[in-house]
Design a protein around this motif. Structure first.
Motif, PDB file in Angstrom:
ATOM      1  N   LEU A  41       3.713   2.462   2.623  1.00  0.00           N
ATOM      2  CA  LEU A  41       3.085   2.498   3.768  1.00  0.00           C
ATOM      3  C   LEU A  41       3.179   0.938   4.395  1.00  0.00           C
ATOM      4  O   LEU A  41       3.584   0.746   5.692  1.00  0.00           O
ATOM      5  CB  LEU A  41       1.501   2.884   3.997  1.00  0.00           C
ATOM      6  N   TRP A  92       0.973  -1.065  -0.119  1.00  0.00           N
ATOM      7  CA  TRP A  92      -0.167   0.007   0.027  1.00  0.00           C
ATOM      8  C   TRP A  92       0.889   1.249  -0.105  1.00  0.00           C
ATOM      9  O   TRP A  92       1.996   1.370   0.857  1.00  0.00           O
ATOM     10  CB  TRP A  92      -0.897   0.156   1.180  1.00  0.00           C
ATOM     11  N   LYS A 102       0.204  12.083  -1.585  1.00  0.00           N
ATOM     12  CA  LYS A 102      -0.390  13.456  -1.447  1.00  0.00           C
ATOM     13  C   LYS A 102      -0.238  14.127  -2.753  1.00  0.00           C
ATOM     14  O   LYS A 102       0.870  14.053  -3.702  1.00  0.00           O
ATOM     15  CB  LYS A 102       0.355  14.123  -0.086  1.00  0.00           C
ATOM     16  N   GLN A 118       0.773   5.768  -0.042  1.00  0.00           N
ATOM     17  CA  GLN A 118       0.084   7.125   0.163  1.00  0.00           C
ATOM     18  C   GLN A 118       0.713   8.032  -0.828  1.00  0.00           C
ATOM     19  O   GLN A 118       1.741   8.092  -0.936  1.00  0.00           O
ATOM     20  CB  GLN A 118       0.001   7.368   1.606  1.00  0.00           C
ATOM     21  N   ASP A 162      -3.816  12.936   6.809  1.00  0.00           N
ATOM     22  CA  ASP A 162      -3.822  11.665   6.047  1.00  0.00           C
ATOM     23  C   ASP A 162      -4.750  11.970   4.822  1.00  0.00           C
ATOM     24  O   ASP A 162      -4.816  10.814   3.950  1.00  0.00           O
ATOM     25  CB  ASP A 162      -4.639  10.599   7.071  1.00  0.00           C
ATOM     26  N   ALA A 222      -5.080  12.212   0.969  1.00  0.00           N
ATOM     27  CA  ALA A 222      -4.147  11.705  -0.075  1.00  0.00           C
ATOM     28  C   ALA A 222      -5.033  10.813  -0.735  1.00  0.00           C
ATOM     29  O   ALA A 222      -6.299  10.312  -0.541  1.00  0.00           O
ATOM     30  CB  ALA A 222      -3.235  11.027   0.709  1.00  0.00           C
ATOM     31  N   TYR A 224      -4.695   6.741  -1.945  1.00  0.00           N
ATOM     32  CA  TYR A 224      -4.151   5.571  -1.506  1.00  0.00           C
ATOM     33  C   TYR A 224      -4.141   4.593  -2.468  1.00  0.00           C
ATOM     34  O   TYR A 224      -4.968   4.226  -3.330  1.00  0.00           O
ATOM     35  CB  TYR A 224      -4.732   5.083  -0.296  1.00  0.00           C
TER      36      TYR A 224
END
Lengths: 120, 113
Positions: B53, B41, B45, B43, B88, B90, B92
């Motif tokens: 992650l 996974w 931004k 993330q 958080d 973002a 994913y």
């Protein structure tokens, strides 16, 4: 701290060859790991392009294999990407990233990426 | 190629609440020889590269807050953010690395409600 920095022309004409360089600092590309290229068209998802192992062995996405070449210059500690016969569909942010040798084909360090636009 | 499908495409969650993102693969990404799920996974931004992650479906990358957790096996996986914080926000992505070529999900955009 491992740092990667992509560079290259931001504009490439259709049918020409896209050439990018990834300068690596804080880590030797000759160490036991892989260096990969991933791209992301504007507003879209991620596509793995290919990897090069520290030995020089390369692995490419079959969808791009006929047009892609990844190489490494250990003297400059950098990795390069060439993508030939580009079209507008190759417009994307191109990232270089590190994959550790002992783990799977996922990437723990990424460059900030460079946008390449294919247009006449 | 293994197709990775994430749900939902977008999600709005209140601060301090739980966020859950799902990822389904078109084929199992579990290797029976080592009982590992080849699933990561990331993330991302705005204006930044993806950040790793989770890998092996549930192993948190060094420095990732423990409010992020991954679960699942075979073809169905979940990323959970237990107490959503403003930072958080973002997109994913899940990624399988079981079978070449490595492939990513389409992304899930997480926003604050």
């Amino acid at each position: 701290q491992v740092q990667l920095q992509e560079s290259g022309p931001g504009l490439v004409k259709p049918s020409e060859t896209l050439s990018l360089t990834c300068a690596v600092s804080g880590y030797s590309i000759s160490s036991d790991c892989y260096w990969g290229w991933i791209r992301q068209p504007p507003g879209k998802g991620l596509e793995w392009i290919g990897n090069i192992y520290h030995s020089g062995t390369t692995y490419y996405n079959p969808s791009l294999k006929s047009r892609v070449a990844i190489s490494a210059d250990t003297s400059k500690n950098q990795v390069s990407l060439r993508l030939s016969s580009v079209t507008a569909a190759d417009t994307a942010v191109y990232y270089c990233a590190r994959r550790t040798a002992v783990a799977g084909n996922f990437f723990d360090y990424w460059g900030r990426g460079t946008l390449v636009t294919v247009s006449s | 190629d293994i197709v990775m499908t994430q749900s939902p495409d977008s999600l709005a969650v209140s601060l301090g609440e739980r966020a859950t993102i799902n990822c389904k693969s078109s084929q199992s990404v579990l290797y029976s020889s080592n009982n590992e799920n080849y699933l990561a996974w990331y993330q991302q931004k705005p204006g930044q590269p993806p950040k790793l992650l989770i890998y092996w479906a549930s192993t948190r990358e060094s420095g990732v807050p423990d409010r992020f957790s991954g679960s699942g096996s075979g073809t169905d996986f979940t990323l959970t953010i237990s107490r959503l914080q403003a930072e958080d926000v973002a997109v994913y992505y899940c990624q399988q690395y079981h079978t070449a070529p490595a492939t990513f999900g389409q992304g899930t955009k997480l926003e604050i409600k």
